[in-house]
Design a protein around this motif. Structure first.
Motif, PDB file in Angstrom:
ATOM      1  N   PHE A 282       0.850  -1.188   0.000  1.00 31.68           N
ATOM      2  CA  PHE A 282       0.000   0.000   0.000  1.00 31.68           C
ATOM      3  C   PHE A 282       0.889   1.243   0.000  1.00 31.68           C
ATOM      4  CE2 PHE A 282      -3.261  -2.871   1.889  1.00 31.68           C
ATOM      5  CZ  PHE A 282      -4.278  -2.613   0.983  1.00 31.68           C
ATOM      6  N   PRO A 283       0.524   2.269  -0.769  1.00 37.29           N
ATOM      7  CA  PRO A 283       1.378   3.462  -0.858  1.00 37.29           C
ATOM      8  C   PRO A 283       1.439   4.220   0.466  1.00 37.29           C
ATOM      9  CG  PRO A 283      -0.715   3.803  -1.991  1.00 37.29           C
ATOM     10  CD  PRO A 283      -0.664   2.360  -1.628  1.00 37.29           C
ATOM     11  N   ALA A 284       2.599   4.800   0.731  1.00 39.89           N
ATOM     12  CA  ALA A 284       2.762   5.631   1.925  1.00 39.89           C
ATOM     13  C   ALA A 284       1.973   6.917   1.744  1.00 39.89           C
ATOM     14  CB  ALA A 284       4.241   5.943   2.137  1.00 39.89           C
ATOM     15  N   GLY A 285       1.583   7.498   2.865  1.00 37.96           N
ATOM     16  CA  GLY A 285       0.816   8.738   2.788  1.00 37.96           C
ATOM     17  C   GLY A 285      -0.309   8.736   3.792  1.00 37.96           C
ATOM     18  N   SER A 286      -1.516   8.990   3.301  1.00 42.86           N
ATOM     19  CA  SER A 286      -2.660   9.136   4.204  1.00 42.86           C
ATOM     20  C   SER A 286      -3.189   7.808   4.724  1.00 42.86           C
ATOM     21  CB  SER A 286      -3.782   9.896   3.501  1.00 42.86           C
ATOM     22  OG  SER A 286      -4.184   9.205   2.325  1.00 42.86           O
ATOM     23  N   LEU A 287      -2.850   6.705   4.063  1.00 43.37           N
ATOM     24  CA  LEU A 287      -3.348   5.404   4.497  1.00 43.37           C
ATOM     25  C   LEU A 287      -2.589   4.900   5.714  1.00 43.37           C
ATOM     26  CD1 LEU A 287      -3.758   3.404   1.150  1.00 43.37           C
ATOM     27  CD2 LEU A 287      -5.555   4.448   2.536  1.00 43.37           C
ATOM     28  N   LYS A 288      -3.315   4.324   6.642  1.00 38.50           N
ATOM     29  CA  LYS A 288      -2.679   3.642   7.763  1.00 38.50           C
ATOM     30  C   LYS A 288      -2.339   2.225   7.327  1.00 38.50           C
ATOM     31  CE  LYS A 288      -3.283   2.403  12.622  1.00 38.50           C
ATOM     32  NZ  LYS A 288      -4.225   2.413  13.791  1.00 38.50           N
ATOM     33  N   VAL A 289      -1.072   1.879   7.429  1.00 36.74           N
ATOM     34  CA  VAL A 289      -0.604   0.559   7.003  1.00 36.74           C
ATOM     35  C   VAL A 289       0.029  -0.125   8.214  1.00 36.74           C
ATOM     36  CG1 VAL A 289       0.915  -0.689   5.404  1.00 36.74           C
ATOM     37  CG2 VAL A 289      -0.212   1.433   4.670  1.00 36.74           C
ATOM     38  N   PRO A 290      -0.370  -1.372   8.512  1.00 38.20           N
ATOM     39  CA  PRO A 290      -1.214  -2.252   7.708  1.00 38.20           C
ATOM     40  C   PRO A 290      -2.701  -1.872   7.693  1.00 38.20           C
ATOM     41  CG  PRO A 290      -0.707  -3.302   9.800  1.00 38.20           C
ATOM     42  CD  PRO A 290       0.110  -2.043   9.745  1.00 38.20           C
ATOM     43  N   HIS A 291      -3.353  -2.341   6.656  1.00 40.27           N
ATOM     44  CA  HIS A 291      -4.812  -2.296   6.573  1.00 40.27           C
ATOM     45  C   HIS A 291      -5.324  -3.331   7.569  1.00 40.27           C
ATOM     46  CE1 HIS A 291      -8.499  -3.735   4.046  1.00 40.27           C
ATOM     47  NE2 HIS A 291      -8.896  -2.870   4.971  1.00 40.27           N
ATOM     48  N   MET A 292      -5.952  -2.872   8.631  1.00 42.08           N
ATOM     49  CA  MET A 292      -6.337  -3.782   9.707  1.00 42.08           C
ATOM     50  C   MET A 292      -7.769  -3.490  10.145  1.00 42.08           C
ATOM     51  SD  MET A 292      -4.552  -4.303  13.458  1.00 42.08           S
ATOM     52  CE  MET A 292      -2.976  -4.711  12.705  1.00 42.08           C
ATOM     53  N   GLY A 293      -8.584  -4.539  10.179  1.00 40.57           N
ATOM     54  CA  GLY A 293      -9.960  -4.409  10.637  1.00 40.57           C
ATOM     55  C   GLY A 293     -10.953  -4.889   9.592  1.00 40.57           C
ATOM     56  N   TRP A 294     -12.206  -4.550   9.830  1.00 36.85           N
ATOM     57  CA  TRP A 294     -13.290  -5.017   8.969  1.00 36.85           C
ATOM     58  C   TRP A 294     -13.456  -4.101   7.765  1.00 36.85           C
ATOM     59  CZ3 TRP A 294     -16.072  -9.483  10.070  1.00 36.85           C
ATOM     60  CH2 TRP A 294     -15.791 -10.062  11.301  1.00 36.85           C
TER      61      TRP A 294
END
Length: 203
Positions: free
Chosen positions: A108-120
Motif C-alpha cells: 500500500f502506498p505511503a501517505g494518508s493510508l494507515k498501514v497495515p490495513h487492519m480491521g473489517w
C-alpha cells in the motif's frame, strides 16, 4: 480431508478450528506426500513473502502445491497464502512466487493510508463463484495486511475491496482461490466461505 500446509508461516490452528466449526474435516501437514494424497489444500500464512517462499522450496511444498493445481484439485490461499500464488512480490525487493496466477504483490502506498490495513472492510462482488454461495454484496470481513495483489489478468478477480485504492480481495480460477482477508476470523460469513470451500472437495 483438507490438508492445511504447515510451512512455518501461519495461523494454522485457527484455520483448522474454523473448518471444524462448519463440519469440514482438515489436518495440518508438513510432508509433501500428504499434500499429494489430499483431495484439497489450504495455504494459510502470516509473515514475510521471501521467508515463506524459502520454506516452501526447502520443504518440497512448492512443487507439491503446483501438482495440486496441475491435477485440478481445490486450493485455497489465505492472506500471505493468497499472495504466494502470484508470480512475484516487491516486499523487501523482488521475490519470485509460485506463479499460479499472473501478476505481482505490491505494498500500500505511503501517505494518508494507515498501514497495515487492519480491521473489517467490505467486498464488492465482481463475479459469482461457488466460494461465495450465500455471501451478500457488501459483506464485511477481517483484514490484516500491508501488501495486496495486482493481477495482470483482471478476469481472475472475484471481489474488490476499497482501502484508499481498489484492490482484489478474492481471486480465483477453476478451483484455485486466493483470499486476502481472514475467513477464520470473520464471524459467520467467513465460516460460510470455509464451508463453501469444503463443498468443492465433494463436488
Amino acid at each position: 480431508m483438507i490438508a492445511i500446509i504447515d510451512y512455518g508461516m501461519g495461523n494454522l490452528r485457527s484455520v483448522q478450528k474454523g473448518f471444524a466449526r462448519v463440519g469440514v474435516q482438515s489436518e495440518i501437514v508438513q510432508d509433501p506426500a500428504a499434500v499429494d494424497a489430499a483431495p484439497a489444500i489450504v495455504l494459510p500464512g502470516v509473515g514475510a513473502f521471501a521467508d515463506a517462499m524459502d520454506n516452501l522450496h526447502s520443504s518440497g511444498m512448492a512443487k507439491a502445491i503446483r501438482r495440486v493445481v496441475e491435477q485440478g484439485r481445490p486450493l485455497l490461499g489465505i492472506c500471505l497464502g493468497q499472495q504466494l500464488l502470484f508470480e512475484s512480490s516487491e516486499e523487501f525487493g523482488q521475490t519470485k512466487g509460485l506463479g499460479i496466477f499472473p501478476g505481482t504483490v505490491k505494498r500500500f502506498p505511503a501517505g494518508s493510508l494507515k498501514v497495515p490495513h487492519m480491521g473489517w472492510n467490505q467486498v464488492e462482488i465482481k463475479k459469482g463463484t461457488p466460494l461465495l454461495e450465500g455471501i451478500p454484496e457488501g459483506s464485511a470481513f477481517y483484514f490484516v495486511h500491508s501488501y495486496y495483489v495486482e493481477p495482470s489478468d483482471s478476469n481472475i478477480v472475484v471481489t474488490y475491496t476499497d482501502y484508499g485504492l481498489k484492490f482484489p480481495s478474492i481471486v480465483g480460477r477453476d478451483k484455485v482461490y486466493g483470499i486476502q482477508f481472514h475467513p477464520e476470523k470473520s464471524s459467520t460469513l467467513g465460516l460460510r466461505i470455509l464451508e463453501n470451500f469444503g463443498k468443492l472437495v465433494t463436488a
